[in-house]
Scaffold this motif. Structure first.
Motif, PDB file in Angstrom:
ATOM      1  N   GLU A  66      -1.586  19.271  18.278  1.00 35.63           N
ATOM      2  CA  GLU A  66      -2.379  19.206  16.984  1.00 35.63           C
ATOM      3  C   GLU A  66      -1.492  18.619  15.898  1.00 35.63           C
ATOM      4  OE1 GLU A  66      -4.877  19.926  13.844  1.00 35.63           O
ATOM      5  OE2 GLU A  66      -2.715  21.031  13.903  1.00 35.63           O
ATOM      6  N   PRO A  67      -0.488  19.252  15.485  1.00 32.20           N
ATOM      7  CA  PRO A  67       0.258  18.936  14.216  1.00 32.20           C
ATOM      8  C   PRO A  67       0.264  17.385  14.074  1.00 32.20           C
ATOM      9  CG  PRO A  67       1.344  20.548  15.276  1.00 32.20           C
ATOM     10  CD  PRO A  67       0.557  20.008  16.070  1.00 32.20           C
ATOM     11  N   TRP A  68       0.346  16.663  15.078  1.00 31.64           N
ATOM     12  CA  TRP A  68       0.474  15.059  14.998  1.00 31.64           C
ATOM     13  C   TRP A  68      -0.639  14.236  14.676  1.00 31.64           C
ATOM     14  CZ3 TRP A  68       4.328  18.314  17.237  1.00 31.64           C
ATOM     15  CH2 TRP A  68       5.520  17.852  17.089  1.00 31.64           C
ATOM     16  N   ARG A  69      -1.694  14.845  15.067  1.00 33.92           N
ATOM     17  CA  ARG A  69      -3.094  14.310  14.996  1.00 33.92           C
ATOM     18  C   ARG A  69      -3.532  13.594  13.796  1.00 33.92           C
ATOM     19  NH1 ARG A  69      -6.722  18.138  18.992  1.00 33.92           N
ATOM     20  NH2 ARG A  69      -5.047  18.014  20.638  1.00 33.92           N
ATOM     21  N   ALA A  70      -3.363  14.485  12.649  1.00 34.73           N
ATOM     22  CA  ALA A  70      -3.604  13.836  11.497  1.00 34.73           C
ATOM     23  C   ALA A  70      -2.791  12.659  10.956  1.00 34.73           C
ATOM     24  CB  ALA A  70      -3.752  14.891  10.583  1.00 34.73           C
ATOM     25  N   ALA A  72      -1.273  10.720  12.969  1.00 35.04           N
ATOM     26  CA  ALA A  72      -1.607   9.436  13.638  1.00 35.04           C
ATOM     27  C   ALA A  72      -2.745   8.917  13.372  1.00 35.04           C
ATOM     28  CB  ALA A  72      -1.648  10.314  15.201  1.00 35.04           C
ATOM     29  N   THR A  73      -3.705   9.833  12.962  1.00 41.59           N
ATOM     30  CA  THR A  73      -5.021   9.088  12.552  1.00 41.59           C
ATOM     31  C   THR A  73      -4.877   8.301  11.330  1.00 41.59           C
ATOM     32  OG1 THR A  73      -6.200  10.976  13.556  1.00 41.59           O
ATOM     33  CG2 THR A  73      -7.435   9.558  12.161  1.00 41.59           C
ATOM     34  N   ILE A  74      -4.115   8.767  10.275  1.00 38.61           N
ATOM     35  CA  ILE A  74      -3.927   8.168   8.901  1.00 38.61           C
ATOM     36  C   ILE A  74      -3.216   6.705   9.444  1.00 38.61           C
ATOM     37  CG2 ILE A  74      -2.577   7.993   6.803  1.00 38.61           C
ATOM     38  CD1 ILE A  74      -3.434  11.303   6.757  1.00 38.61           C
ATOM     39  N   ALA A  75      -2.089   6.923  10.209  1.00 35.92           N
ATOM     40  CA  ALA A  75      -1.400   5.639  10.564  1.00 35.92           C
ATOM     41  C   ALA A  75      -2.344   4.734  11.410  1.00 35.92           C
ATOM     42  CB  ALA A  75      -0.334   6.045  11.452  1.00 35.92           C
ATOM     43  N   LEU A  76      -3.034   5.017  12.232  1.00 39.86           N
ATOM     44  CA  LEU A  76      -4.084   4.172  12.813  1.00 39.86           C
ATOM     45  C   LEU A  76      -4.898   3.323  12.027  1.00 39.86           C
ATOM     46  CD1 LEU A  76      -5.040   3.240  15.807  1.00 39.86           C
ATOM     47  CD2 LEU A  76      -6.569   5.080  15.657  1.00 39.86           C
ATOM     48  N   VAL A  77      -5.463   4.104  10.970  1.00 46.21           N
ATOM     49  CA  VAL A  77      -6.457   3.461  10.201  1.00 46.21           C
ATOM     50  C   VAL A  77      -5.584   2.562   9.369  1.00 46.21           C
ATOM     51  CG1 VAL A  77      -8.000   3.818   8.120  1.00 46.21           C
ATOM     52  CG2 VAL A  77      -7.991   5.448  10.024  1.00 46.21           C
ATOM     53  N   VAL A  78      -4.579   2.623   8.712  1.00 45.59           N
ATOM     54  CA  VAL A  78      -3.944   1.711   7.879  1.00 45.59           C
ATOM     55  C   VAL A  78      -3.191   0.633   8.673  1.00 45.59           C
ATOM     56  CG1 VAL A  78      -2.141   1.657   6.135  1.00 45.59           C
ATOM     57  CG2 VAL A  78      -3.598   3.917   6.113  1.00 45.59           C
ATOM     58  N   TRP A  79      -2.410   1.130   9.674  1.00 42.80           N
ATOM     59  CA  TRP A  79      -1.544  -0.054  10.464  1.00 42.80           C
ATOM     60  C   TRP A  79      -2.671  -0.699  11.368  1.00 42.80           C
ATOM     61  CZ3 TRP A  79      -1.775  -0.402  15.855  1.00 42.80           C
ATOM     62  CH2 TRP A  79      -0.933  -1.175  16.464  1.00 42.80           C
ATOM     63  N   ILE A 117       8.589   1.888  11.925  1.00 38.70           N
ATOM     64  CA  ILE A 117       8.554   2.849  11.076  1.00 38.70           C
ATOM     65  C   ILE A 117       7.374   3.851  10.904  1.00 38.70           C
ATOM     66  CG2 ILE A 117       8.677   2.987   8.272  1.00 38.70           C
ATOM     67  CD1 ILE A 117      10.199   0.199   8.096  1.00 38.70           C
ATOM     68  N   VAL A 118       6.287   3.087  10.996  1.00 42.01           N
ATOM     69  CA  VAL A 118       5.111   3.989  11.158  1.00 42.01           C
ATOM     70  C   VAL A 118       5.160   5.001  12.274  1.00 42.01           C
ATOM     71  CG1 VAL A 118       2.556   4.118  11.883  1.00 42.01           C
ATOM     72  CG2 VAL A 118       3.393   2.280  10.109  1.00 42.01           C
ATOM     73  N   VAL A 119       5.760   4.675  13.315  1.00 40.66           N
ATOM     74  CA  VAL A 119       5.713   5.580  14.454  1.00 40.66           C
ATOM     75  C   VAL A 119       6.767   6.730  14.083  1.00 40.66           C
ATOM     76  CG1 VAL A 119       6.962   5.801  16.960  1.00 40.66           C
ATOM     77  CG2 VAL A 119       5.231   4.132  16.364  1.00 40.66           C
ATOM     78  N   ALA A 125       6.255  13.591  10.191  1.00 40.13           N
ATOM     79  CA  ALA A 125       5.077  14.113   9.359  1.00 40.13           C
ATOM     80  C   ALA A 125       4.688  15.285  10.239  1.00 40.13           C
ATOM     81  CB  ALA A 125       4.073  13.185   8.980  1.00 40.13           C
ATOM     82  N   GLY A 126       4.521  15.104  11.704  1.00 43.51           N
ATOM     83  CA  GLY A 126       3.976  15.937  12.714  1.00 43.51           C
ATOM     84  C   GLY A 126       4.955  17.093  12.853  1.00 43.51           C
ATOM     85  N   LEU A 127       6.457  16.956  12.798  1.00 44.28           N
ATOM     86  CA  LEU A 127       7.404  17.887  12.901  1.00 44.28           C
ATOM     87  C   LEU A 127       7.365  18.820  11.753  1.00 44.28           C
ATOM     88  CD1 LEU A 127       9.377  17.600  15.467  1.00 44.28           C
ATOM     89  CD2 LEU A 127      11.132  16.843  13.830  1.00 44.28           C
ATOM     90  N   VAL A 128       7.314  18.299  10.371  1.00 40.70           N
ATOM     91  CA  VAL A 128       7.171  19.075   9.363  1.00 40.70           C
ATOM     92  C   VAL A 128       6.007  19.867   9.539  1.00 40.70           C
ATOM     93  CG1 VAL A 128       6.762  18.872   7.018  1.00 40.70           C
ATOM     94  CG2 VAL A 128       8.448  17.432   8.012  1.00 40.70           C
ATOM     95  N   ARG A 129       4.837  19.275   9.851  1.00 39.95           N
ATOM     96  CA  ARG A 129       3.498  20.235  10.046  1.00 39.95           C
ATOM     97  C   ARG A 129       3.864  21.246  11.073  1.00 39.95           C
ATOM     98  NH1 ARG A 129      -1.502  17.937   8.493  1.00 39.95           N
ATOM     99  NH2 ARG A 129      -2.247  18.444  10.761  1.00 39.95           N
ATOM    100  N   SER A 130       4.334  20.786  12.017  1.00 41.57           N
ATOM    101  CA  SER A 130       4.485  22.079  13.085  1.00 41.57           C
ATOM    102  C   SER A 130       5.397  23.195  12.801  1.00 41.57           C
ATOM    103  CB  SER A 130       4.995  21.565  14.505  1.00 41.57           C
ATOM    104  OG  SER A 130       6.074  20.913  14.261  1.00 41.57           O
ATOM    105  N   ARG A 131       6.259  22.896  12.015  1.00 43.14           N
ATOM    106  CA  ARG A 131       7.036  24.196  11.371  1.00 43.14           C
ATOM    107  C   ARG A 131       6.451  24.941  10.297  1.00 43.14           C
ATOM    108  NH1 ARG A 131      13.035  21.490  12.279  1.00 43.14           N
ATOM    109  NH2 ARG A 131      13.053  21.325  14.407  1.00 43.14           N
ATOM    110  N   ARG A 132       5.436  24.259   9.638  1.00 41.88           N
ATOM    111  CA  ARG A 132       4.928  25.162   8.605  1.00 41.88           C
ATOM    112  C   ARG A 132       3.834  26.407   9.066  1.00 41.88           C
ATOM    113  NH1 ARG A 132       3.069  20.460   4.403  1.00 41.88           N
ATOM    114  NH2 ARG A 132       1.460  20.488   5.900  1.00 41.88           N
ATOM    115  N   PRO A 133       4.055  27.430   8.332  1.00 44.01           N
ATOM    116  CA  PRO A 133       3.178  28.196   8.661  1.00 44.01           C
ATOM    117  C   PRO A 133       1.588  28.016   8.694  1.00 44.01           C
ATOM    118  CG  PRO A 133       4.203  28.722   6.528  1.00 44.01           C
ATOM    119  CD  PRO A 133       4.660  27.601   7.261  1.00 44.01           C
ATOM    120  N   ARG A 134       0.707  28.359   9.559  1.00 42.72           N
ATOM    121  CA  ARG A 134      -0.608  27.495   9.708  1.00 42.72           C
ATOM    122  C   ARG A 134      -1.543  28.300   8.960  1.00 42.72           C
ATOM    123  NH1 ARG A 134      -3.006  24.529  12.978  1.00 42.72           N
ATOM    124  NH2 ARG A 134      -2.782  23.580  11.105  1.00 42.72           N
TER     125      ARG A 134
END
Lengths: 137, 389
Positions: A66-70, A72-79, A117-119, A125-134
């Protein structure tokens, strides 16, 4: 409703004028090629590109936590869309040996570097999100 | 989990991101981009006409540079917007037709047909424009200029029709909160990885990145970030080249000592040598080369005033001038310079660029440079000027 009918009728007349311009200024062989381009454009988008995007999204939703989906979606749209814009320079199809001022950048190398760089950005970003309280949505 | 091979139905698309709330917001800016692209395209088309019932102005000198830069830039910005907008309405592609109700069938059929035309014309315009800007011409028969112009009317007309059909939904969606689900399909409920607002913002960001990545061809201070620009802006004298002397097959004739500039005024020809031109009063102007393909560059040009050359040959400067190149082929071998351009003091037959003799690829021995004029009409390798007496 009457206003909409009027606007719609104007639109139809403008479009028919365009069709008239094309039909009167180009010959049958040229219309045929334009028709092929119309068909290829719609098929290329509606069948090929759309199916590809659906496939990628499906794969992403299965494989990515889950933390990587948002990110990845932003990256997919822009990239993804910027890559579509870059197709003519990435293929260098218009390059000419006698003109060094045209297509004079290392496009493909840049694209690979940006992709890498995008990858990395998505991963971080996903790593940061996964360590944040939900607590946040 | 039995594999199904049935055709997709709209119900199978469950993301709540595929919503008219998203479509309307992205579509609004797509419409603005298309409108800007259309108007600037009309300006460019008019500027390229051989004669102008309403004179095309010579000032500001950067006018065409601005409008054509906007044309290509708005087209580039439209690509991410169009892709996301089409993504948001993809389920509609699989909607069934109301086969039992002839009136509804006719109306739905007509609307579907108009949308097919809109999508096909939009993709055609953006694809051919994008290819043309990179000097890639993968078509073999149709004329780019004629067809890109004609299909622009088709696309904009179909867009106006589409807006008329969708106006109530557009109005409703744009005046309600983005999370409101009034117009959503019943099955579009699964949350998706982003909020709708985030998707819309990401789309605008993508359009912005696409512009930044390409606009350096025409905006000098963006050159460093425009990694996908067709040109860095480098070239002899700091100005890029569109068509080389070799491609135009003028290497020999342009370098020949027999080169003359023939100025024909009502049947009387005055032949000027390169030395004759050098001996005339020289003038320097800062004028842009602004190509139809969207790139542009400012140059410091020096040479003789066209009006001086015309007067020397006995012509008045209130007539249009036919300018012929050494090129033996090509649609722009011979161009018409309207009278107001011929009379403008900034219109030169340039011999130098940036203080150096004009390079062969820039049009040596002399080229036309006029303010506010499409690059394709800034004739290089000029060999002949003709004016009616």
């Amino acid at each position: 409703m009457r206003t909409r009918l009027l606007i719609g009728a104007c639109g139809a007349v403008i479009a028919l004028y365009g069709a008239f311009l094309e039909l009167s200024r180009q010959d049958a062989g040229q219309w045929l090629e334009v028709g092929i381009w119309f068909g290829a454009g719609v098929a290329g988008h509606d069948a090929a590109l759309s199916a590809l995007v659906i496939g990628v999204c499906l794969l992403g939703s299965r494989l990515l936590p889950e933390p990587w989906r948002a990110p990845a979606t932003i990256a997919l749209v822009v990239w993804g869309t910027v890559t579509v814009v870059a197709v003519p320079v990435l293929t260098r199809a218009g390059a000419r040996a006698d003109n060094a001022t045209l297509l004079d950048r290392p496009y493909l190398a840049t694209w690979w570097a940006i992709s890498a760089i995008v990858v990395v950005l998505v991963a971080v970003a996903g790593l940061v999100r996964s360590r944040r309280p939900r607590a946040r949505e | 989990m039995t594999p199904r091979l049935a055709p997709p139905t709209p119900e199978m698309f469950t993301s709540r991101l595929r919503s008219p709330a998203v479509t309307a917001r992205v579509g609004l800016w797509l419409g603005i981009a298309f409108g800007l692209c259309f108007v600037t395209g009309l300006i460019s088309h008019y500027a390229q006409q051989p004669s102008h019932p309403i004179p095309f102005p010579t000032s500001p000198s950067w006018g065409y540079r601005l409008t054509q830069g906007l044309h290509v830039t708005s087209g580039v910005a439209a690509i991410p917007l169009l892709l996301v907008k089409l993504w948001s309405v993809l389920p509609k592609l699989f909607e069934g037709l109301p086969l039992r109700d002839p009136r509804a069938l006719l109306l739905t059929g007509l609307e579907r047909a108009s949308i097919t035309v809109l999508v096909a014309a939009s993709i055609f315009q953006l694809a051919t424009g994008l290819f043309n800007a990179a000097q890639w011409y993968p078509w073999t028969t149709f004329s780019f200029r004629t067809t890109h112009y004609a299909i622009a009317w088709v696309a904009i007309g179909a867009l106006v029709l589409h807006i008329a059909v969708k106006l109530p939904i557009i109005r409703d969606a744009l005046t309600s909160d983005i999370e409101v689900v009034t117009h959503d399909r019943a099955t579009a409920t699964s949350p998706g990885p982003l909020s709708r607002r985030a998707l819309v913002r990401t789309t605008f960001a993508a359009a912005g990145v696409a512009v930044l990545a390409t606009a350096g061809s025409t905006v000098p201070w963006l050159r460093r970030v425009s990694v996908f620009a067709v040109r860095t802006g480098e070239g002899p004298g700091g100005v890029p080249i569109n068509k080389s002397a070799r491609a135009a097959r003028v290497e020999e004739s342009a370098m020949s000592p027999d080169w003359r500039l023939d100025v024909v005024v009502g049947g009387t020809t005055t032949s000027l040598t390169y030395a004759d031109l050098r001996a005339m009063p020289q003038h320097t102007v800062d004028l842009p080369i602004a190509c139809v393909e969207g790139w542009s560059a400012q140059g410091t040009w020096s040479g003789v005033r066209l009006a001086d050359v015309l007067r020397l040959a006995g012509a008045t400067t209130d007539r249009e001038v036919a300018v012929t190149s050494l090129q033996q082929a090509g649609a722009f071998r011979r161009t018409t310079l309207p009278a107001n351009f011929a009379a403008d003091d900034r219109t030169l037959l340039a011999l130098d660029l940036s203080g150096e003799q004009l390079s062969l690829d820039h049009g040596f021995p002399c080229r036309l440079i006029a303010p506010n004029r499409p690059g394709v009409l800034q004739t290089k390798w000029v060999s002949r000027l003709e004016v009616d007496a």
